[in-house]
Motif scaffolding. Structure first.
Motif, PDB file in Angstrom:
ATOM      1  N   PRO A 440      12.405  12.785   1.061  1.00 26.11           N
ATOM      2  CA  PRO A 440      11.948  11.232   0.604  1.00 26.11           C
ATOM      3  C   PRO A 440      11.010  10.656   2.240  1.00 26.11           C
ATOM      4  CG  PRO A 440      14.416  11.731  -0.514  1.00 26.11           C
ATOM      5  CD  PRO A 440      13.307  12.644   0.271  1.00 26.11           C
ATOM      6  N   ALA A 441      11.082  11.808   3.114  1.00 26.75           N
ATOM      7  CA  ALA A 441      10.558  10.906   4.264  1.00 26.75           C
ATOM      8  C   ALA A 441       9.175  11.120   4.327  1.00 26.75           C
ATOM      9  CB  ALA A 441      11.292  12.093   5.495  1.00 26.75           C
ATOM     10  N   ILE A 442       8.754  12.421   3.048  1.00 27.58           N
ATOM     11  CA  ILE A 442       6.999  12.802   3.167  1.00 27.58           C
ATOM     12  C   ILE A 442       6.660  11.131   2.665  1.00 27.58           C
ATOM     13  CG2 ILE A 442       5.289  13.801   1.684  1.00 27.58           C
ATOM     14  CD1 ILE A 442       7.169  16.338   2.868  1.00 27.58           C
ATOM     15  N   ALA A 443       7.604  11.295   1.421  1.00 29.45           N
ATOM     16  CA  ALA A 443       6.624   9.664   0.359  1.00 29.45           C
ATOM     17  C   ALA A 443       7.224   9.035   1.210  1.00 29.45           C
ATOM     18  CB  ALA A 443       8.547   9.527  -0.947  1.00 29.45           C
ATOM     19  N   THR A 444       7.492   8.664   2.348  1.00 29.85           N
ATOM     20  CA  THR A 444       7.226   7.564   3.019  1.00 29.85           C
ATOM     21  C   THR A 444       5.520   7.290   4.073  1.00 29.85           C
ATOM     22  OG1 THR A 444       9.900   6.913   3.425  1.00 29.85           O
ATOM     23  CG2 THR A 444       8.038   6.340   5.794  1.00 29.85           C
ATOM     24  N   THR A 445       6.110   8.697   4.814  1.00 30.58           N
ATOM     25  CA  THR A 445       4.228   9.132   5.505  1.00 30.58           C
ATOM     26  C   THR A 445       3.306   8.890   4.696  1.00 30.58           C
ATOM     27  OG1 THR A 445       5.432   9.874   7.123  1.00 30.58           O
ATOM     28  CG2 THR A 445       3.228  10.338   6.730  1.00 30.58           C
ATOM     29  N   LEU A 446       3.528   9.284   2.795  1.00 29.26           N
ATOM     30  CA  LEU A 446       2.694   8.863   2.173  1.00 29.26           C
ATOM     31  C   LEU A 446       2.224   7.644   2.299  1.00 29.26           C
ATOM     32  CD1 LEU A 446       3.357  11.760  -0.152  1.00 29.26           C
ATOM     33  CD2 LEU A 446       1.200  12.357   0.698  1.00 29.26           C
ATOM     34  N   ASN A 447       3.006   7.227   1.709  1.00 25.46           N
ATOM     35  CA  ASN A 447       3.125   5.314   1.488  1.00 25.46           C
ATOM     36  C   ASN A 447       2.280   5.194   2.390  1.00 25.46           C
ATOM     37  OD1 ASN A 447       4.145   2.926  -0.142  1.00 25.46           O
ATOM     38  ND2 ASN A 447       4.427   2.413   2.459  1.00 25.46           N
ATOM     39  N   ASN A 448       2.586   5.238   3.725  1.00 18.25           N
ATOM     40  CA  ASN A 448       2.251   4.894   4.788  1.00 18.25           C
ATOM     41  C   ASN A 448       0.371   4.934   5.327  1.00 18.25           C
ATOM     42  OD1 ASN A 448       4.709   3.251   5.212  1.00 18.25           O
ATOM     43  ND2 ASN A 448       4.682   5.293   7.073  1.00 18.25           N
ATOM     44  N   LEU A 449       0.088   6.418   5.220  1.00 12.87           N
ATOM     45  CA  LEU A 449      -1.241   6.546   5.326  1.00 12.87           C
ATOM     46  C   LEU A 449      -2.165   5.717   3.368  1.00 12.87           C
ATOM     47  CD1 LEU A 449      -3.162   8.289   6.024  1.00 12.87           C
ATOM     48  CD2 LEU A 449      -2.846  10.457   4.553  1.00 12.87           C
ATOM     49  N   ALA A 450      -1.486   6.245   2.935  1.00 12.10           N
ATOM     50  CA  ALA A 450      -1.884   5.283   1.566  1.00 12.10           C
ATOM     51  C   ALA A 450      -2.737   3.284   2.105  1.00 12.10           C
ATOM     52  CB  ALA A 450      -0.885   5.262   0.421  1.00 12.10           C
ATOM     53  N   THR A 451      -1.457   3.247   2.654  1.00 15.78           N
ATOM     54  CA  THR A 451      -1.223   1.295   3.330  1.00 15.78           C
ATOM     55  C   THR A 451      -2.695   1.208   3.765  1.00 15.78           C
ATOM     56  OG1 THR A 451       1.197   0.829   2.656  1.00 15.78           O
ATOM     57  CG2 THR A 451      -0.558  -0.364   4.084  1.00 15.78           C
ATOM     58  N   LEU A 452      -2.840   2.536   4.797  1.00 17.25           N
ATOM     59  CA  LEU A 452      -3.847   2.885   6.183  1.00 17.25           C
ATOM     60  C   LEU A 452      -4.723   2.392   5.091  1.00 17.25           C
ATOM     61  CD1 LEU A 452      -5.025   3.092   9.129  1.00 17.25           C
ATOM     62  CD2 LEU A 452      -5.135   5.517   7.721  1.00 17.25           C
ATOM     63  N   TYR A 453      -5.178   3.253   5.022  1.00 15.51           N
ATOM     64  CA  TYR A 453      -6.897   4.392   3.164  1.00 15.51           C
ATOM     65  C   TYR A 453      -6.775   2.613   3.195  1.00 15.51           C
ATOM     66  CZ  TYR A 453      -6.424   8.374   4.017  1.00 15.51           C
ATOM     67  OH  TYR A 453      -7.076   9.464   4.751  1.00 15.51           O
ATOM     68  N   LYS A 454      -5.674   1.805   1.930  1.00 13.74           N
ATOM     69  CA  LYS A 454      -5.517   0.467   1.391  1.00 13.74           C
ATOM     70  C   LYS A 454      -6.433  -1.138   2.354  1.00 13.74           C
ATOM     71  CE  LYS A 454      -3.115  -3.204  -0.761  1.00 13.74           C
ATOM     72  NZ  LYS A 454      -1.230  -3.669  -0.989  1.00 13.74           N
ATOM     73  N   THR A 455      -5.455  -0.492   3.849  1.00 13.85           N
ATOM     74  CA  THR A 455      -5.936  -1.841   4.598  1.00 13.85           C
ATOM     75  C   THR A 455      -8.242  -1.788   4.793  1.00 13.85           C
ATOM     76  OG1 THR A 455      -4.292  -1.378   5.550  1.00 13.85           O
ATOM     77  CG2 THR A 455      -6.113  -2.644   6.841  1.00 13.85           C
ATOM     78  N   GLN A 456      -8.449  -0.568   4.308  1.00 18.35           N
ATOM     79  CA  GLN A 456      -9.937   0.241   4.992  1.00 18.35           C
ATOM     80  C   GLN A 456     -10.527   0.018   3.783  1.00 18.35           C
ATOM     81  OE1 GLN A 456      -8.523   3.332   6.926  1.00 18.35           O
ATOM     82  NE2 GLN A 456      -9.988   3.450   8.228  1.00 18.35           N
ATOM     83  N   SER A 457      -9.848  -0.131   2.525  1.00 14.52           N
ATOM     84  CA  SER A 457     -10.735  -0.736   0.852  1.00 14.52           C
ATOM     85  C   SER A 457     -11.354   0.342   0.318  1.00 14.52           C
ATOM     86  CB  SER A 457     -11.648  -1.960   0.880  1.00 14.52           C
ATOM     87  OG  SER A 457     -11.514  -2.884   1.402  1.00 14.52           O
ATOM     88  N   LYS A 458     -10.781   1.714   1.111  1.00 14.21           N
ATOM     89  CA  LYS A 458     -10.192   3.986   0.059  1.00 14.21           C
ATOM     90  C   LYS A 458      -9.611   3.261  -0.129  1.00 14.21           C
ATOM     91  CE  LYS A 458     -11.924   4.824   4.808  1.00 14.21           C
ATOM     92  NZ  LYS A 458     -11.523   5.629   5.633  1.00 14.21           N
ATOM     93  N   TYR A 459      -9.779   2.254  -1.725  1.00 17.72           N
ATOM     94  CA  TYR A 459      -8.849   2.381  -3.176  1.00 17.72           C
ATOM     95  C   TYR A 459      -8.431   3.552  -3.530  1.00 17.72           C
ATOM     96  CZ  TYR A 459      -9.820  -2.724  -2.146  1.00 17.72           C
ATOM     97  OH  TYR A 459      -9.757  -4.003  -1.400  1.00 17.72           O
ATOM     98  N   ALA A 460      -9.178   4.525  -3.443  1.00 21.53           N
ATOM     99  CA  ALA A 460      -9.104   5.541  -4.477  1.00 21.53           C
ATOM    100  C   ALA A 460      -8.325   6.722  -4.095  1.00 21.53           C
ATOM    101  CB  ALA A 460     -10.399   6.645  -4.422  1.00 21.53           C
ATOM    102  N   GLU A 461      -8.771   6.926  -2.294  1.00 15.97           N
ATOM    103  CA  GLU A 461      -7.184   7.043  -1.859  1.00 15.97           C
ATOM    104  C   GLU A 461      -6.480   6.984  -1.347  1.00 15.97           C
ATOM    105  OE1 GLU A 461     -10.519   6.257  -0.276  1.00 15.97           O
ATOM    106  OE2 GLU A 461     -11.620   7.481   0.578  1.00 15.97           O
ATOM    107  N   ALA A 462      -6.211   5.314  -1.341  1.00 11.84           N
ATOM    108  CA  ALA A 462      -4.647   4.925  -1.478  1.00 11.84           C
ATOM    109  C   ALA A 462      -4.356   5.275  -2.718  1.00 11.84           C
ATOM    110  CB  ALA A 462      -4.764   3.439  -1.361  1.00 11.84           C
ATOM    111  N   GLY A 463      -4.619   5.358  -4.059  1.00 14.31           N
ATOM    112  CA  GLY A 463      -3.978   4.983  -5.327  1.00 14.31           C
ATOM    113  C   GLY A 463      -3.641   6.850  -5.357  1.00 14.31           C
ATOM    114  N   GLN A 464      -4.035   7.960  -5.040  1.00 13.67           N
ATOM    115  CA  GLN A 464      -3.743   9.007  -4.869  1.00 13.67           C
ATOM    116  C   GLN A 464      -2.590   9.097  -3.916  1.00 13.67           C
ATOM    117  OE1 GLN A 464      -6.634  11.385  -4.009  1.00 13.67           O
ATOM    118  NE2 GLN A 464      -7.994  11.119  -6.260  1.00 13.67           N
ATOM    119  N   LEU A 465      -2.407   8.408  -3.441  1.00 12.41           N
ATOM    120  CA  LEU A 465      -0.931   9.036  -1.746  1.00 12.41           C
ATOM    121  C   LEU A 465      -0.051   8.014  -2.751  1.00 12.41           C
ATOM    122  CD1 LEU A 465      -2.739   9.110   1.584  1.00 12.41           C
ATOM    123  CD2 LEU A 465      -1.825  10.754  -0.086  1.00 12.41           C
TER     124      LEU A 465
END
Length: 519
Positions: A440-465
């Motif tokens: 589950p800790a990996i899920a948290t980090t994936l979520n955090n990195l995805a949110t970073l990409y979402k903030t930058q409008s990198k939606y494809a990368e965010a969606g995968q994570l």
């Protein structure tokens, strides 16, 4: 969180005398009873009397070594590590001189000194002592002796503390096999071995493997000791913690309460074990956002610990830290900060500036500053924490990954996305290596990195994570867990951004259904 009862099979107190001495043995027995009752001041006075009696036989008598060992064990329990170390060292020297360098009691002394170093975070000094103790026992007692199982367990626990999980499991399993062969499958020592292996699986997020081991341990202990024994309380606590870690609070709460009731009955309301149990129940309430019932439990726990150990013990620091975290979560920052500060000061004084507990306390203070938007104060603390953890635990420890994640989140909050991304990625790499791909800790980090990409409008990368994070959480917790709902919400938001409206609506229906089940 403070553990309820020690995982280590470490009978370091009250070893047998080499030469019968009725007065000495009586004093030792009295001291052991006082120690178990949590009456440390009277226990210490009694041990010192036993040492005086032992020294009548000369300064290098084996009974002197045992009394020194017992006195050291009490200092260690009280958090007075600087006082304990020379006593353990002198005890070891007497035994080596009197009994030879390969005697089982020498192995015991090595084990006890190693355990002290382990507690202090002096892992490089602990490891060779544990290994030498193991070698002596294997040579003198044979590879299948219960004392060998103890050494294997303690070495495994050292590696577990360091996050070297690949080395831990085979040691725990070998220890458990020895105990089952020596005592049979239903012995209390086997229950302890099962508990330790289950604790490893819990740490790794391998909950399905941990639960049956805890349940088997509980069954053995209830059958051996009855339903109201402290060891039963310990297993109930551990099983409750497993359920809490999975968000199964309805299952966890009655187990924590039963554990607490057993300990209060066995030891009285003011014993340190009761304080630890109160802390664990409070922590569960805090995790649920039930701050009102948590606060008095934390305060009662702190009062007990201060009475038992004095105001400057590491366990008191932990209690202060937990109360501070509660106040932080309530937004009571002015009350939280001095508690965090006092906790940090106690730990620095008692454990030294580079102990992992000091790093954790500093990290908690940094997180509060981060939450308050006090970024200039949070950043140097996070960097100091990272330096301590890399130095003491190594660059690939999960705690290092947690610090990288926190520092990355700080940079994200400041809009420093270029600085945040590589930290999230390094954190992710460490966790995948140390915990496996589905923790589950990996899920948290994936979520955090995805949110970073979402903030930058990198939606494809965010969606995968987000998708991968969701899969991990569903596997770990099941499809109806609140964390799954939060992950679905993040993924649905990305789908809305990229015009995948129908898929977003389906996810939102799932979110609603989960929150009806678990509001």
């Amino acid at each position: 969180m403070m553990g309820l009862l020690a995982l280590l099979l470490m009978p370091s107190f009250g070893l047998l005398a080499q030469t019968p001495d009725i007065e000495w043995e009586t004093l030792n027995g009295e001291a052991m009873l006082l120690y178990k009752q949590g009456n440390y001041d009277n226990a210490m006075a009694t041990i010192k009397k036993s040492l005086q009696v032992a020294e009548r036989g000369g300064p290098d008598h084996p009974n002197v070594a045992t009394s020194l060992n017992n006195l050291a064990a009490l200092y260690k329990a009280k958090g007075q590590y600087a006082d304990a170390e020379p006593l353990y060292q002198r005890s070891l020297a007497i035994r080596e001189k009197a009994l030879g360098v390969e005697h089982p009691l020498v192995a015991q002394s090595l084990n006890n000194l190693a355990a002290l170093y382990h507690t202090q975070g002096r892992y490089a000094q602990a490891e060779p002592l544990y290994k030498r103790s193991l070698e002596i026992r294997e040579k003198i007692l044979g590879q299948h002796h219960p004392d060998v199982a103890q050494s294997l367990n303690n070495l495994a626990e050292l590696y577990r503390t360091q996050g070297q999980y690949g080395l831990v499991e085979p040691l725990y399993k070998r220890s458990l096999t020895i105990l089952e062969k020596a005592f049979g499958p239903h012995h209390p020592y086997v229950a302890q071995g099962l508990n330790n292996l289950a604790a490893l699986y819990d740490t790794q997020g391998r909950y399905a493997l941990a639960e049956p081991l805890y349940k088997r341990s509980l069954t053995i202990r209830e059958k051996a000791f009855g339903p109201d024994h402290p060891d039963v309380a310990a297993t109930l606590n551990n099983l409750a913690t497993l359920y809490k870690n999975q968000g199964q609070y309805v299952q966890a709460e009655p187990l924590y309460k039963r554990s607490l009731a057993i300990l209060e009955q066995a030891f009285g309301p003011d014993h340190p074990f009761v304080a630890q149990s109160l802390n664990n129940l409070a922590e569960m309430y805090q995790t649920q956002g039930k701050y009102a019932p948590a606060e008095p439990l934390y305060k009662r726990s702190r009062t007990i610990l201060e009475k038992a150990f004095g105001p400057d013990h590491p366990n008191v620091a932990t209690s202060l830290n937990n109360l501070a975290a509660l106040h932080k979560n309530q937004g009571r920052y002015a009350e939280a900060e001095p508690l965090y500060m006092r906790s940090l000061a106690i730990l620095r004084k008692s454990l030294g500036p580079d102990h992992p507990s000091v790093a954790q306390s500093m990290s908690n203070l940094a997180e509060m500053y981060h939450t308050q938007g006090r970024y200039a104060e949070a950043e140097p603390l996070y960097k100091h924490v990272l330096a301590i953890r890399e130095k003491v635990l190594g660059p690939d420890h999960p705690a290092v990954a947690a610090t990288l994640n926190n520092l990355a989140a700080l940079y994200k909050a400041k809009g420093q996305y270029a600085e945040a991304e590589p930290l999230y990625m390094r954190s992710l790499t460490i966790l995948e290596k140390s915990l496996g791909p589905d923790h589950p800790a990996i899920a948290t980090t994936l979520n955090n990195l995805a949110t970073l990409y979402k903030t930058q409008s990198k939606y494809a990368e965010a969606g995968q994570l987000y998708t991968r994070s969701l899969a991990i959480l569903e596997k770990a917790y099941g499809p109806d867990h609140p964390s799954v709902a939060a992950s679905l919400e993040n993924l649905a938001a990305v789908y809305r951004k990229i015009d995948r409206e129908n898929e977003a609506e389906e996810l939102e229906k799932r979110i609603t259904a989960i929150r009806v089940i678990k509001p």
